[in-house]
Structure formats: C-alpha cells, structure tokens
Design a protein around this motif. Structure first.
Motif, PDB file in Angstrom:
ATOM      1  N   ALA A 185       0.846  -1.189   0.000  1.00 35.95           N
ATOM      2  CA  ALA A 185       0.000   0.000   0.000  1.00 35.95           C
ATOM      3  C   ALA A 185       0.881   1.238   0.000  1.00 35.95           C
ATOM      4  O   ALA A 185       1.847   1.330   0.760  1.00 35.95           O
ATOM      5  CB  ALA A 185      -0.917   0.004   1.221  1.00 35.95           C
ATOM      6  N   VAL A 189      -2.437  -1.361  -3.178  1.00 33.27           N
ATOM      7  CA  VAL A 189      -3.438  -0.430  -2.660  1.00 33.27           C
ATOM      8  C   VAL A 189      -2.862   0.969  -2.778  1.00 33.27           C
ATOM      9  O   VAL A 189      -1.786   1.246  -2.246  1.00 33.27           O
ATOM     10  CB  VAL A 189      -3.792  -0.729  -1.190  1.00 33.27           C
ATOM     11  CG1 VAL A 189      -4.871   0.245  -0.705  1.00 33.27           C
ATOM     12  CG2 VAL A 189      -4.247  -2.167  -1.007  1.00 33.27           C
ATOM     13  N   LEU A 206      -3.543   4.979  -2.005  1.00 40.48           N
ATOM     14  CA  LEU A 206      -4.345   5.924  -1.245  1.00 40.48           C
ATOM     15  C   LEU A 206      -4.030   7.340  -1.713  1.00 40.48           C
ATOM     16  O   LEU A 206      -2.924   7.846  -1.484  1.00 40.48           O
ATOM     17  CB  LEU A 206      -4.061   5.806   0.255  1.00 40.48           C
ATOM     18  CG  LEU A 206      -4.504   4.534   0.972  1.00 40.48           C
ATOM     19  CD1 LEU A 206      -3.477   3.420   0.769  1.00 40.48           C
ATOM     20  CD2 LEU A 206      -4.670   4.791   2.463  1.00 40.48           C
ATOM     21  N   THR A 225     -10.581   3.748   6.729  1.00 39.57           N
ATOM     22  CA  THR A 225      -9.501   3.360   5.819  1.00 39.57           C
ATOM     23  C   THR A 225      -9.074   1.924   6.073  1.00 39.57           C
ATOM     24  O   THR A 225      -8.899   1.133   5.132  1.00 39.57           O
ATOM     25  CB  THR A 225      -8.305   4.303   5.987  1.00 39.57           C
ATOM     26  OG1 THR A 225      -8.736   5.648   5.777  1.00 39.57           O
ATOM     27  CG2 THR A 225      -7.202   3.962   5.008  1.00 39.57           C
ATOM     28  N   ARG A 281     -11.668  -0.672   4.724  1.00 43.18           N
ATOM     29  CA  ARG A 281     -11.599  -0.868   3.269  1.00 43.18           C
ATOM     30  C   ARG A 281     -10.369  -1.679   2.884  1.00 43.18           C
ATOM     31  O   ARG A 281     -10.429  -2.555   2.012  1.00 43.18           O
ATOM     32  CB  ARG A 281     -11.567   0.495   2.569  1.00 43.18           C
ATOM     33  CG  ARG A 281     -12.772   1.396   2.841  1.00 43.18           C
ATOM     34  CD  ARG A 281     -14.042   0.906   2.175  1.00 43.18           C
ATOM     35  NE  ARG A 281     -15.147   1.804   2.418  1.00 43.18           N
ATOM     36  CZ  ARG A 281     -15.506   2.807   1.625  1.00 43.18           C
ATOM     37  NH1 ARG A 281     -14.808   3.019   0.516  1.00 43.18           N
ATOM     38  NH2 ARG A 281     -16.528   3.580   1.905  1.00 43.18           N
ATOM     39  N   LEU A 282      -9.250  -1.356   3.511  1.00 41.43           N
ATOM     40  CA  LEU A 282      -8.003  -2.048   3.198  1.00 41.43           C
ATOM     41  C   LEU A 282      -8.068  -3.525   3.588  1.00 41.43           C
ATOM     42  O   LEU A 282      -7.690  -4.408   2.812  1.00 41.43           O
ATOM     43  CB  LEU A 282      -6.842  -1.340   3.905  1.00 41.43           C
ATOM     44  CG  LEU A 282      -5.435  -1.576   3.401  1.00 41.43           C
ATOM     45  CD1 LEU A 282      -4.529  -0.429   3.826  1.00 41.43           C
ATOM     46  CD2 LEU A 282      -4.860  -2.880   3.919  1.00 41.43           C
ATOM     47  N   THR A 307      -7.502  -6.894   1.386  1.00 36.93           N
ATOM     48  CA  THR A 307      -6.403  -7.823   1.621  1.00 36.93           C
ATOM     49  C   THR A 307      -6.897  -9.222   2.012  1.00 36.93           C
ATOM     50  O   THR A 307      -6.197 -10.197   1.779  1.00 36.93           O
ATOM     51  CB  THR A 307      -5.452  -7.307   2.706  1.00 36.93           C
ATOM     52  OG1 THR A 307      -6.158  -7.156   3.949  1.00 36.93           O
ATOM     53  CG2 THR A 307      -4.830  -5.986   2.310  1.00 36.93           C
TER      54      THR A 307
END
Length: 258
Positions: A87, A111, A113, A244, A247-248, A252
């Motif tokens: 990420a 990912v 951001l 956050t 969602r991550l 994953t």
C-alpha cells in the motif's frame, strides 16, 4: 539490507505481509494511527524512504522512484518476505507501483491511497523544498495544510519534525523523481500493463489532486476496485483511520497470501 533505510515491523511475523509506503516529505509515522487496526491480520512492515524520516539523507543519492523501489525490495529480501500486499500513500503509490514493476514476484496486490495518477490532475500550489533557513512549526503546518480536509485536524508533531529534518537536496531530488516518474508514464497506464490486483482509495475532498479526474483515470484500469471516500481529504489513514482500515482489510482478505 542497506543500513541507511529505517524499517519497522509490527504484528505477527507469520501473518500475511502488508507493506506500507509513505509519500513525499513524510515518513513511516504517517501510518501510526492505522497500524494497530491492521496487526490482527497482518505482519505490517513500514519503511522510511531514503531522504525521509529516520533513514539517511545523502545529498548525492539516486532519489528517483525506481531506485527507491529497489531499496524497498532489498529490505524485504533481507527480512525474508517472499510476497506482500503493498500500500502506498500519495507519491508512495508511485513507489509501490515501481516495486511491482521491478519485482512482480514480490507484490501480490496493490493499494493506492490518494496517489495522483498523472501530473495534469495536480491542483495544489507546488511544494517548495526547504531553503536552508530553519522552518517554524507554523510554517510547516501551513505547507502541509492541503494534505488534510477534515475541519480542525492538526497533523501529528512527529510528522512536522520529519519535514524539518529533511535536507534541501533530499527534498528537491525526491520531488523531481516523483515528477519524472509520472511524466514518463501515468500510473493507470503502468497499472494496466502490470495486471496486479488493485484497490484505489481516494478522498472526495482531496485538495492536492482533482478527485473526479483521478477516480475516472483509475476506473479505466481493468479489474481495479476504485472507492471514493466521502468527507476525507488527501490523507485518509490520518483523517479517518477506522474507515480506511476497514476498506483495506476487506481487500487484503481476498488478496493476501501467507
């Protein structure tokens, strides 16, 4: 692993690896609020890119994005990490993408951001490297203001200190390296060529990159999951860590492998 790169590990070492890469003029401490929400499921690894945070800041180093990616790969190899979800925040998304380009065997998913897809979507005043004169906290916070949109939000003092600790050479060269990488080829084109599973999180109130243009650009990447975050600006891991992280982690859970 090259000794000039600061690396931090949190969470169980036998859990799936999740690498977090900070953006320009920041450090691994930008993830501090998010990490405790991730370590139940992941071996979380953070690096301070060369020129940032607690890593070395040599004046004559190669600060281009591919060079930063190769240093990250060397650090993961030293740790014995065979695969990782990676990420990246802001320009850290460029480093994450370059890592996948350099080492597709290592990166199982990406990912991004609030990573600007191309220079034509940048809307904030250009960042200026420190002139050599000491900056006050107020001056640094003013320069960081476009990184946040939540009313009343104040960046942690540690991040202010990390900006002050950067040298003119490392700051200027890092910004130039980030610009060169996007000029050479926009991120969506690179990501399309890679075909790596991708999640893009982008604050709808981002004050550095035009959210509508960025979201449209990433939606053109085949298979990408693109999720706007309402009420969040350029730094969702700082402005809204729980949302956050949720969602991550949902991403994953489908992508990480032990």
């Amino acid at each position: 692993m090259t000794p000039e790169i600061h690396v931090r590990q949190d969470g169980p070492r036998d859990a799936p690896a999740l690498l977090l890469i900070h953006g320009s003029a920041s450090s691994s401490r930008s993830w501090d609020a998010l990490v405790p929400l991730l370590t139940g499921a992941h071996h979380v690894i953070r690096v301070d890119l060369l020129g940032h945070g607690r890593s070395a800041k040599p004046a004559d180093a190669d600060y281009r994005i591919p060079a930063q990616a190769r240093r990250i790969a060397a650090a993961l190899d030293h740790l014995g990490v065979a695969t990782a979800v990676v990420a990246g925040h802001s320009t850290g998304g460029s480093s994450a993408t370059a890592l996948a380009e350099e080492r597709p065997d290592l990166v199982t998913a990406l990912v991004l951001l609030d990573s600007g897809p191309s220079l034509d979507t940048y809307i904030a005043p250009p960042l200026a490297p420190p002139s050599g004169e000491p900056l006050t906290d107020d001056e640094i916070r003013a320069a960081m203001a476009t990184a946040f949109s939540r009313p009343g939000y104040e960046p942690p003092q540690e991040l202010v200190d990390d900006v002050r600790a950067m040298s003119f050479a490392s700051f200027a060269a890092s910004l130039q390296g980030a610009r060169e990488y996007l000029t050479e080829k926009p991120l969506p084109d690179r990501l399309t060529a890679l075909g790596t599973p991708l999640l893009v999180l982008f604050g709808e109130d981002d004050r550095r990159w035009r959210p509508s243009s960025a979201l449209a650009a990433y939606r053109a990447v085949p298979g990408a999951r693109v999720e706007p975050l309402a009420g969040v600006g350029h730094s969702p891991m700082l402005e809204d860590p729980p949302r956050t992280a949720a969602r991550l982690l949902a991403f994953t859970a489908r992508s990480a492998t032990p």
